[in-house]
Design a protein around this motif. Structure first.
Motif, PDB file in Angstrom:
ATOM      1  N   ARG A  72     -12.197  -0.291  62.328  1.00  0.00           N
ATOM      2  CA  ARG A  72     -12.489   1.116  62.621  1.00  0.00           C
ATOM      3  C   ARG A  72     -13.146   1.812  61.426  1.00  0.00           C
ATOM      4  N   LEU A  73     -12.698   1.499  60.226  1.00  0.00           N
ATOM      5  CA  LEU A  73     -13.300   2.079  59.024  1.00  0.00           C
ATOM      6  C   LEU A  73     -14.768   1.712  58.926  1.00  0.00           C
ATOM      7  N   VAL A  74     -15.084   0.448  59.176  1.00  0.00           N
ATOM      8  CA  VAL A  74     -16.468   0.002  59.086  1.00  0.00           C
ATOM      9  C   VAL A  74     -17.305   0.645  60.184  1.00  0.00           C
ATOM     10  N   GLU A  75     -16.712   0.796  61.383  1.00  0.00           N
ATOM     11  CA  GLU A  75     -17.430   1.458  62.485  1.00  0.00           C
ATOM     12  C   GLU A  75     -17.762   2.904  62.121  1.00  0.00           C
ATOM     13  N   LEU A  76     -16.819   3.592  61.486  1.00  0.00           N
ATOM     14  CA  LEU A  76     -16.988   5.012  61.184  1.00  0.00           C
ATOM     15  C   LEU A  76     -17.879   5.259  59.972  1.00  0.00           C
ATOM     16  N   TYR A  77     -17.740   4.418  58.939  1.00  0.00           N
ATOM     17  CA  TYR A  77     -18.377   4.728  57.661  1.00  0.00           C
ATOM     18  C   TYR A  77     -19.322   3.652  57.135  1.00  0.00           C
ATOM     19  N   GLY A  78     -19.412   2.532  57.850  1.00  0.00           N
ATOM     20  CA  GLY A  78     -20.357   1.507  57.454  1.00  0.00           C
ATOM     21  C   GLY A  78     -19.796   0.515  56.454  1.00  0.00           C
ATOM     22  N   SER A  79     -20.616  -0.467  56.134  1.00  0.00           N
ATOM     23  CA  SER A  79     -20.213  -1.518  55.203  1.00  0.00           C
ATOM     24  C   SER A  79     -20.179  -0.996  53.768  1.00  0.00           C
ATOM     25  N   MET A  80     -19.258  -1.508  52.984  1.00  0.00           N
ATOM     26  CA  MET A  80     -19.169  -1.205  51.556  1.00  0.00           C
ATOM     27  C   MET A  80     -19.488  -2.442  50.713  1.00  0.00           C
ATOM     28  N   LYS A  81     -20.128  -3.435  51.330  1.00  0.00           N
ATOM     29  CA  LYS A  81     -20.377  -4.683  50.608  1.00  0.00           C
ATOM     30  C   LYS A  81     -21.298  -4.511  49.408  1.00  0.00           C
ATOM     31  N   HIS A  82     -22.061  -3.408  49.369  1.00  0.00           N
ATOM     32  CA  HIS A  82     -22.915  -3.184  48.204  1.00  0.00           C
ATOM     33  C   HIS A  82     -22.088  -3.014  46.930  1.00  0.00           C
ATOM     34  N   LEU A  83     -20.801  -2.650  47.087  1.00  0.00           N
ATOM     35  CA  LEU A  83     -19.937  -2.520  45.912  1.00  0.00           C
ATOM     36  C   LEU A  83     -19.505  -3.886  45.373  1.00  0.00           C
ATOM     37  N   GLN A  84     -19.791  -4.950  46.113  1.00  0.00           N
ATOM     38  CA  GLN A  84     -19.522  -6.303  45.622  1.00  0.00           C
ATOM     39  C   GLN A  84     -20.685  -6.839  44.790  1.00  0.00           C
ATOM     40  N   THR A  85     -21.741  -6.051  44.660  1.00  0.00           N
ATOM     41  CA  THR A  85     -22.930  -6.463  43.910  1.00  0.00           C
ATOM     42  C   THR A  85     -23.084  -5.598  42.664  1.00  0.00           C
ATOM     43  N   LEU A  86     -24.104  -5.918  41.861  1.00  0.00           N
ATOM     44  CA  LEU A  86     -24.424  -5.113  40.678  1.00  0.00           C
ATOM     45  C   LEU A  86     -25.237  -3.873  41.049  1.00  0.00           C
ATOM     46  N   GLY A  87     -25.391  -3.619  42.332  1.00  0.00           N
ATOM     47  CA  GLY A  87     -26.025  -2.402  42.790  1.00  0.00           C
ATOM     48  C   GLY A  87     -27.526  -2.410  42.616  1.00  0.00           C
ATOM     49  N   ARG A  88     -28.071  -1.264  42.338  1.00  0.00           N
ATOM     50  CA  ARG A  88     -29.511  -1.119  42.244  1.00  0.00           C
ATOM     51  C   ARG A  88     -30.109  -1.864  41.046  1.00  0.00           C
ATOM     52  N   LEU A  89     -29.245  -2.242  40.092  1.00  0.00           N
ATOM     53  CA  LEU A  89     -29.728  -2.987  38.923  1.00  0.00           C
ATOM     54  C   LEU A  89     -29.890  -4.450  39.233  1.00  0.00           C
ATOM     55  N   GLU A  90     -29.288  -4.911  40.354  1.00  0.00           N
ATOM     56  CA  GLU A  90     -29.311  -6.344  40.672  1.00  0.00           C
ATOM     57  C   GLU A  90     -30.698  -6.762  41.121  1.00  0.00           C
ATOM     58  N   LYS A  91     -31.191  -7.852  40.524  1.00  0.00           N
ATOM     59  CA  LYS A  91     -32.523  -8.377  40.875  1.00  0.00           C
ATOM     60  C   LYS A  91     -32.436  -9.119  42.207  1.00  0.00           C
TER      61      LYS A  91
END
Length: 307
Positions: free
Chosen positions: A288-307
């Protein structure tokens, strides 16, 4: 399981110990599946040790137990086991206890996969409020060799004394971390913690930045939930704690009773998880959390700095 904790402590308290020494000791106790991998890093080498204790049902949920640390020693700078070694001591003690249980006819419902690494001469590094242990290899390498795809849930054991925000002597657990989400603390795990300690449970106040990967230049309490950056399985940290900040490179700072409590907690969780009676999170609520607010998997990465 104090006997096994003392045995693990004595085994690791050596300038010459390595992963192969640990593997031979475990095999002598009846553990059949032990894998050792030596990895060279920029700051030295370490031996990753992976142990599989088979359960009655190979299809039952498999619990992963990771002893997370930088190194068990900081030689030649420090003599003896450092505070940071507690995660490895706990993991090896759990493996010994499970092996002894099997020898006595007590086999858990599901497999338990235990991993840690053995480095008696790791470097140290600055950290506030007290110095941390560094590691010969980076976190990505640790996750590669410690996080196993077969693990359906993970307990990550780490000395968590270098802070001012968890101020109890013993151990505490974190909320469940899954796919970039910090979920509610598992009621099942809180119950087991109460039964094992005979005290009110303690919870580590994990923050968003703590669950992001090392290497992004952001402060982390420590590496306790870093396995969550490398798996979709739910991860709970088991933090061995103190009332005051203690450097990870401090020697004479390990408390066998606290390690025993954390290890006994891990075994009780393994019993219930393999039997399908212990849950790390509510699947419907997570969906339900993912349905309401989307995936948070980007927090498992280095974010915008990741090549």
């Amino acid at each position: 399981m104090l006997k096994q904790v003392i045995e693990a402590y004595e085994l690791l308290d050596s300038a010459r110990v390595d992963g192969y020494t640990v593997a031979d000791f475990l095999k002598g106790r009846g553990v059949k599946e032990v894998e050792v991998t030596t990895i060279e890093g920029e700051k030295g080498s370490t031996d990753f040790v992976k142990i599989v204790i088979p359960g009655k049902d190979s299809k039952a949920p498999k619990l992963g137990i990771i002893g997370r640390l930088g190194g068990i020693g900081a030689r030649p700078e420090r003599i003896g086991l450092v505070s940071d070694a507690d995660g490895a001591i706990t993991a090896i003690a759990v493996a010994l206890k499970l092996a002894d249980m099997q020898s006595n006819g007590d086999i858990l419902p599901g497999d338990v996969i235990i991993s840690t690494h053995i480095c008696p001469d790791a470097p140290t590094k600055p950290h506030e409020p007290v110095p941390f242990m560094d590691s010969p290899v980076d976190i990505a390498t640790m996750n590669k060799y410690e996080v196993d795809k077969r693990m359906d849930a993970i307990l990550s054991i780490d000395t968590t004394k270098g802070n001012r925000i968890i101020n109890i002597r013993g151990f505490a657990i974190t909320p469940t971390i899954k796919e970039g989400w910090i979920l509610r603390v598992s009621e099942d795990l809180l119950d087991i913690m109460e039964y094992v300690t005979g005290r009110m449970p303690a919870v580590v106040p994990i923050t968003m930045q703590d669950i992001t990967p090392y290497g992004n230049g952001i402060y982390h309490i420590n590496s306790i939930v870093q396995p969550a950056t490398a798996t979709d399985a739910p991860v709970v940290g088991v933090a061995i704690t103190a009332e005051v900040p203690v450097p990870g490179c401090a020697t004479g700072a390990s408390h066998e009773i606290d390690i025993e409590l954390a290890g006994r907690f891990c075994i009780e969780v393994a019993k219930g998880f393999g039997a399908g009676k212990v849950k790390f999170y509510d699947e419907d609520e997570f969906r339900r959390l993912v349905e309401l607010y989307g995936s948070m998997k980007h927090l498992q990465t280095l974010g915008r700095l990741e090549k």
